[in-house]
Design an enzyme around this catalytic site. Structure first.
Site, PDB file in Angstrom:
ATOM      1  N   SER A 265      93.388   3.691   9.487  1.00  0.00           N
ATOM      2  CA  SER A 265      92.338   3.735  10.492  1.00  0.00           C
ATOM      3  C   SER A 265      91.383   4.884  10.185  1.00  0.00           C
ATOM      4  CB  SER A 265      92.940   3.870  11.891  1.00  0.00           C
ATOM      5  OG  SER A 265      92.748   5.179  12.365  1.00  0.00           O
ATOM      6  N   LYS A 266      90.201   4.764  10.778  1.00  0.00           N
ATOM      7  CA  LYS A 266      89.166   5.774  10.637  1.00  0.00           C
ATOM      8  C   LYS A 266      89.684   7.159  10.982  1.00  0.00           C
ATOM      9  CE  LYS A 266      84.348   4.986  11.665  1.00  0.00           C
ATOM     10  NZ  LYS A 266      83.317   4.352  12.412  1.00  0.00           N
TER      11      LYS A 266
END
Ligand code: GLU
Ligand code: ZN
Length: 497
Positions: A265-266
């Site tokens: 994820s970011k």
């Protein structure tokens, strides 16, 4: 390669400036850039656009970081921020009047309509549909309101959003990575394109700009796949209205999986590009590794240059199955790229780690000649450039940094006797030859019944502070006779204490 209508390839990279750039985003930029470069001969172009319509999440700092990252990675763009181009501006926050105009046209033509439903009404109808086992997306309630109903909603003070009217038929497209995909109408309900406060949404601005900027190929992450049928329907309407010339072809790049087989994820610290820059990954090494997330040059070659990638790259060869981010492999490939550098280039690229704040020695203590002499020996041993600091600190610090575990591992009974003999032999060795220094330590070892490996360990720890490091005899040669002998004396004193 050309688009469906024969015009040259135009691809785009269009991040939102939120937070730090992450490796998944870099992979998307890389594949678009490489695709454009591959087809450069036939006039292909790479457009860089900033999707900053979300004032609450976008920041100027993140915008500056995006540009800095693109330049560090070596991605040049034909159109975009700081470069300009025929479709300027390339920041969506400066294109608001365009979106308002297009939304008006879609409303006038009946491709969009105003939806007055409140959030509570939407929620309760969704619940009811779910309970009845029916599709739970927007139910088309406001598709055909009478004038009287509209008037009543207005009188109640409701502010409408604008919704796009999806066609009541399946949408089929051929994804460049995944092949033919069909979405049924019940799974793609009418969707919002403008908020009640008039702010246009990603669902509108992204395809409108792709249309106006005449993008031919949309290569982006798999997370955006579900927005594609909506965009294709919108494109059809935009083409009818003369806003779009053609519908681009789409290719959705596979998910990147991180630790424990979860999507990277970011927010995952492992995903931040800055982390890789700070650790001293080369852009060459990082891009080589990222290209392998869904693509490969050949079955037996993992290490290659960006030029080789560009020459071979085709989206059609991208694999749809999720790719796993393997940090060890990323480091190994980076190490190969460090070795591939011209030695002069290597000495220059290490600079940031040879000075404050990365380096623990003072600027005056740094010795350029010593650095030039040791660099070739360091180049073959680093995974990332930041490792250079610990590897050469023995040259620039007044005393070695003793690692206690190394000390107790190397300094055994009899180490003092060995060190004394080694000192004697080194004192008469030829200090212009690493080979001669090796002979000296070898001879000292023989005098005490020790093989070279065992004999050199106490010498290494006495001089560098650690059991592992650069080749010892080259290190001693660069450090010089006087310092080497005085460090052996200091170690003997430490052993005696
Ligand atoms: N701004 C969008 C994002 O960063 C772009 C999506 C797209 O490539 O279409 O997710
Ligand atoms: Zn409604």
């Amino acid at each position: 390669m050309a688009s469906a209508s024969g015009s040259p390839v135009r691809v785009r990279f269009c991040p939102s400036p939120t937070g730090n750039p992450h490796v998944g985003l870099v992979r998307t930029a890389l594949f678009n850039w490489a695709f454009a470069k591959h087809h450069q001969g036939s006039g292909a172009q790479f457009v860089f656009r900033i999707e900053d319509t979300d004032a609450a999440r976008d920041s100027e700092e993140s915008y500056a970081q995006l540009l800095d990252s693109m330049r560090w990675l070596g991605f040049d763009w034909d159109e975009g921020p700081e470069v300009g181009g025929p479709h300027a501006p390339y920041r969506q926050s400066q294109r608001m009047d365009i979106y308002e105009d297009v939304a008006g046209k879609l409303l006038d033509a009946g491709h969009a309509y105003r939806c007055y439903c409140s959030q509570e009404e939407l929620d309760s109808r969704r619940e009811a549909a779910r309970a009845a086992g029916k599709p739970s997306g927007y139910d088309g309630h406001c598709r055909a309101l009478t004038d009287a109903q509209v008037e009543e909603y207005r009188a109640q003070g409701r502010e409408p959003i604008v919704r796009f009217r999806m066609p009541d038929e399946p949408i089929t497209f051929t994804d460049l990575v995944r092949g033919e995909i069909t979405y049924l109408p019940e799974n793609v309900p009418d969707y919002g394109i403008v908020r009640a406060n008039g702010a246009p949404l990603y669902t509108l601005v992204n395809p409108v700009d792709d249309a106006l900027m005449e993008i031919t190929h949309v290569l982006r992450g798999e997370d955006l796949l579900s927005s594609t049928p909506r965009q294709i329907a919108l494109y059809k309407a935009l083409t009818e209205l003369g806003v779009a010339k053609e519908t681009p072809v789409f290719g959705h790049l596979p998910y990147v999986m991180g630790e424990g087989n979860k999507k990277l994820s970011k927010r995952d610290p492992q995903a931040s590009l800055n982390l890789y820059r700070e650790r001293g990954f080369l852009p060459e090494g990082l891009l080589n590794y990222l290209s392998l997330l869904g693509w490969s040059l050949s079955a037996d070659r993992d290490v290659f240059t960006i030029e080789e990638m560009v020459a071979a790259f085709d989206v059609a060869d991208v694999q749809p199955n999720p790719a796993r981010f393997d940090l060890k492999k990323c480091e190994a490939i980076n190490a190969d790229h460090i070795r591939m550098l011209d030695v002069k280039d290597f000495t220059e690229r290490c600079r940031p780690w040879l000075q404050a704040p990365a380096a623990p020695w003072t600027p005056e203590a740094f010795d350029e000649a010593k650095w030039q002499a040791i660099a070739p020996h360091a180049q073959t041993r680093l995974k990332v450039l930041s490792e250079i600091t610990d590897n050469v600190d023995f040259l620039f610090l007044p005393e070695p940094v003793f690692d206690e575990a190394s000390w107790s591992k190397a300094m055994k009974e009899g180490s003092d006797a060995l060190l004394r003999t080694a000192r004697e032999k080194l004192d008469t060795a030829d200090w212009t030859s690493a080979e001669s220094l090796k002979e000296a330590v070898l001879a000292a070892g023989e005098a005490h019944g020790l093989k070279l490996g065992k004999a050199q360990a106490p010498v290494r720890v006495a001089v560098t502070g650690r059991t592992v490091g650069l080749p010892l005899f080259e290190s001693l040669e660069v450090l010089g006779k006087e310092t080497t002998l005085s460090r052996i004396d200091a170690a003997l004193a430490r052993l005696a204490a």
